[in-house]
Scaffold this active site. Sequence first.
Site, PDB file in Angstrom:
ATOM      1  N   LEU A  24      73.415  -5.693  26.765  1.00 37.00           N
ATOM      2  CA  LEU A  24      73.092  -4.420  27.406  1.00 37.00           C
ATOM      3  C   LEU A  24      74.298  -3.498  27.505  1.00 37.00           C
ATOM      4  O   LEU A  24      74.152  -2.287  27.604  1.00 37.00           O
ATOM      5  CB  LEU A  24      72.542  -4.677  28.823  1.00 37.00           C
ATOM      6  CG  LEU A  24      71.258  -5.498  28.915  1.00 37.00           C
ATOM      7  CD1 LEU A  24      70.929  -5.802  30.369  1.00 37.00           C
ATOM      8  CD2 LEU A  24      70.101  -4.770  28.239  1.00 37.00           C
ATOM      9  N   PHE A  29      86.704  -6.886  29.485  1.00 39.18           N
ATOM     10  CA  PHE A  29      86.699  -8.338  29.590  1.00 39.18           C
ATOM     11  C   PHE A  29      85.338  -8.878  29.997  1.00 39.18           C
ATOM     12  O   PHE A  29      85.248  -9.953  30.580  1.00 39.18           O
ATOM     13  CB  PHE A  29      87.759  -8.799  30.597  1.00 39.18           C
ATOM     14  CG  PHE A  29      89.162  -8.477  30.170  1.00 39.18           C
ATOM     15  CD1 PHE A  29      89.632  -8.866  28.926  1.00 39.18           C
ATOM     16  CD2 PHE A  29      90.004  -7.770  31.001  1.00 39.18           C
ATOM     17  CE1 PHE A  29      90.922  -8.563  28.519  1.00 39.18           C
ATOM     18  CE2 PHE A  29      91.296  -7.465  30.610  1.00 39.18           C
ATOM     19  CZ  PHE A  29      91.757  -7.854  29.361  1.00 39.18           C
ATOM     20  N   ALA A  30      84.290  -8.145  29.738  1.00 39.24           N
ATOM     21  CA  ALA A  30      82.965  -8.618  30.132  1.00 39.24           C
ATOM     22  C   ALA A  30      81.898  -8.112  29.180  1.00 39.24           C
ATOM     23  O   ALA A  30      82.037  -7.050  28.577  1.00 39.24           O
ATOM     24  CB  ALA A  30      82.635  -8.176  31.557  1.00 39.24           C
ATOM     25  N   ILE A  31      80.847  -8.907  29.061  1.00 32.48           N
ATOM     26  CA  ILE A  31      79.657  -8.524  28.304  1.00 32.48           C
ATOM     27  C   ILE A  31      78.456  -8.733  29.215  1.00 32.48           C
ATOM     28  O   ILE A  31      78.361  -9.767  29.897  1.00 32.48           O
ATOM     29  CB  ILE A  31      79.505  -9.377  27.025  1.00 32.48           C
ATOM     30  CG1 ILE A  31      80.671  -9.122  26.059  1.00 32.48           C
ATOM     31  CG2 ILE A  31      78.188  -9.064  26.327  1.00 32.48           C
ATOM     32  CD1 ILE A  31      80.653 -10.023  24.839  1.00 32.48           C
ATOM     33  N   LYS A  47      76.234 -11.117  33.543  1.00 34.20           N
ATOM     34  CA  LYS A  47      77.533 -10.510  33.270  1.00 34.20           C
ATOM     35  C   LYS A  47      78.544 -11.632  33.001  1.00 34.20           C
ATOM     36  O   LYS A  47      78.934 -12.367  33.912  1.00 34.20           O
ATOM     37  CB  LYS A  47      77.968  -9.649  34.458  1.00 34.20           C
ATOM     38  CG  LYS A  47      79.321  -8.972  34.313  1.00 34.20           C
ATOM     39  CD  LYS A  47      79.608  -8.133  35.560  1.00 34.20           C
ATOM     40  CE  LYS A  47      80.976  -7.485  35.520  1.00 34.20           C
ATOM     41  NZ  LYS A  47      81.232  -6.695  36.751  1.00 34.20           N
ATOM     42  N   LYS A 146      82.301   6.335  39.814  1.00 40.28           N
ATOM     43  CA  LYS A 146      82.329   7.279  38.693  1.00 40.28           C
ATOM     44  C   LYS A 146      80.939   7.272  38.066  1.00 40.28           C
ATOM     45  O   LYS A 146      80.130   6.363  38.346  1.00 40.28           O
ATOM     46  CB  LYS A 146      83.390   6.867  37.669  1.00 40.28           C
ATOM     47  CG  LYS A 146      83.228   5.450  37.120  1.00 40.28           C
ATOM     48  CD  LYS A 146      84.370   5.088  36.196  1.00 40.28           C
ATOM     49  CE  LYS A 146      84.240   3.644  35.705  1.00 40.28           C
ATOM     50  NZ  LYS A 146      85.362   3.287  34.814  1.00 40.28           N
ATOM     51  N   ASN A 149      79.261   4.120  36.770  1.00 37.59           N
ATOM     52  CA  ASN A 149      78.895   3.073  37.731  1.00 37.59           C
ATOM     53  C   ASN A 149      77.797   3.509  38.689  1.00 37.59           C
ATOM     54  O   ASN A 149      77.560   2.853  39.707  1.00 37.59           O
ATOM     55  CB  ASN A 149      80.132   2.622  38.514  1.00 37.59           C
ATOM     56  CG  ASN A 149      81.078   1.807  37.642  1.00 37.59           C
ATOM     57  OD1 ASN A 149      80.678   1.259  36.623  1.00 37.59           O
ATOM     58  ND2 ASN A 149      82.344   1.733  38.038  1.00 37.59           N
ATOM     59  N   ASP A 166      79.245  -2.515  39.549  1.00 34.96           N
ATOM     60  CA  ASP A 166      80.619  -2.876  39.199  1.00 34.96           C
ATOM     61  C   ASP A 166      81.558  -2.886  40.408  1.00 34.96           C
ATOM     62  O   ASP A 166      82.173  -1.874  40.749  1.00 34.96           O
ATOM     63  CB  ASP A 166      81.178  -1.969  38.108  1.00 34.96           C
ATOM     64  CG  ASP A 166      82.409  -2.609  37.451  1.00 34.96           C
ATOM     65  OD1 ASP A 166      82.976  -3.543  38.054  1.00 34.96           O
ATOM     66  OD2 ASP A 166      82.791  -2.187  36.355  1.00 34.96           O
ATOM     67  N   THR A 185      89.987   4.590  37.440  1.00 40.93           N
ATOM     68  CA  THR A 185      89.877   5.438  36.253  1.00 40.93           C
ATOM     69  C   THR A 185      90.532   6.779  36.578  1.00 40.93           C
ATOM     70  O   THR A 185      90.135   7.427  37.550  1.00 40.93           O
ATOM     71  CB  THR A 185      88.395   5.631  35.866  1.00 40.93           C
ATOM     72  OG1 THR A 185      87.812   4.327  35.671  1.00 40.93           O
ATOM     73  CG2 THR A 185      88.252   6.433  34.588  1.00 40.93           C
TER      74      THR A 185
END
Length: 363
Positions: A24, A29-31, A47, A146, A149, A166, A185
Amino acid sequence: MRTTGMAVFKQQKVEDFYEIGEELGSGQFAIVKRCREKSTGLEYAAKFIKKRQSRASRRGVQREEIEREVNILQQIQHPNIVTLHDVYENRTDVVLILELVSGGELFDFLAQKESLSEEEATQFIKQILEGVHYLHSRKIAHFDLKPENIMLLDKNFPLPRIKLIDFGLAHKIEDGAEFKNIFGTPEFVAPEIVNYEPLGLEADMWSIGVITYILLSGASPFLGESKQETLGNISAMNYEFDEEFFSRTSELAKSFIRQLLEKDKRKRLTIQDALNHPWIKPANPRQALVRRQSIINLENFKRQYARRRWKLSFRIVALCNHLTRMMKKGQPKPEDELRDCASDQEEDPVKKRPRTRKRSSTS
């Protein structure tokens, strides 16, 4: 099963309990993949967070940082915040089983609308505020608010439900304990983060001000041509309500943004102040009418927001091309830069001092 503090990490194979489906989304560092619980048939989002394998490595996320995210998610339950269902761990990954939030990003949804009044816009902003109010009432700062998210649970409703996602940067703010860090960010971080000053819940309120500014115009108030320029604009309070983008915007809305984009965090709106601001909660029929009659220029929004997304993507592509040229020349590859290439849609998080930890968002 192993516990650290409140966090519970199941040591069984996640595949024994869930059917893992298509991807998705991904971060550095994550899928995130769709999954279905075998025992109930219910769908969730899995996640997969890559663990850092050694103290010397810069690849992956430190386990204690994952534990902090899990601890926070286990403490919260609110209609406007993503829900944690389960946690699994194997040698390389921690897998968070999360509520499936399938409606896409709020701003992508708004960009598809044909018309939008400020009254309608505040219905979304209010949901964001209510989610943040829940967090702040528990002394939890998100620190990475942001557009990416802010998601919709299901967009097929007249007023879709907002979900904040997140919590990789979220922290519990302890009374009497000074907390400093350089993270987030660049486009959305508060001046106190840029200036390495003590941090608190106020940083989230600044980010809401930036988000509201973008929602009403599509333009980003502090975004420069580089990370350094963006941070400089924030520190110098270098923003304005350009007539080209804000000619139809009500003074109530501008007042709301100004009181959030306040450099002195002691003067910045608190979450309760924001919920009670007349733009969110009109004090009389005249204010309600102004909000109803003020129309957002969606053509501007679509054009500017598309430009902003392109700008951020372009930087990542340019950086990856630069690294490819370096590799061909046989030059070493800085790991921090490689991490930026792994990000699918974000500028790199702020990082100014080596003594602070760099942790990027991963949903």
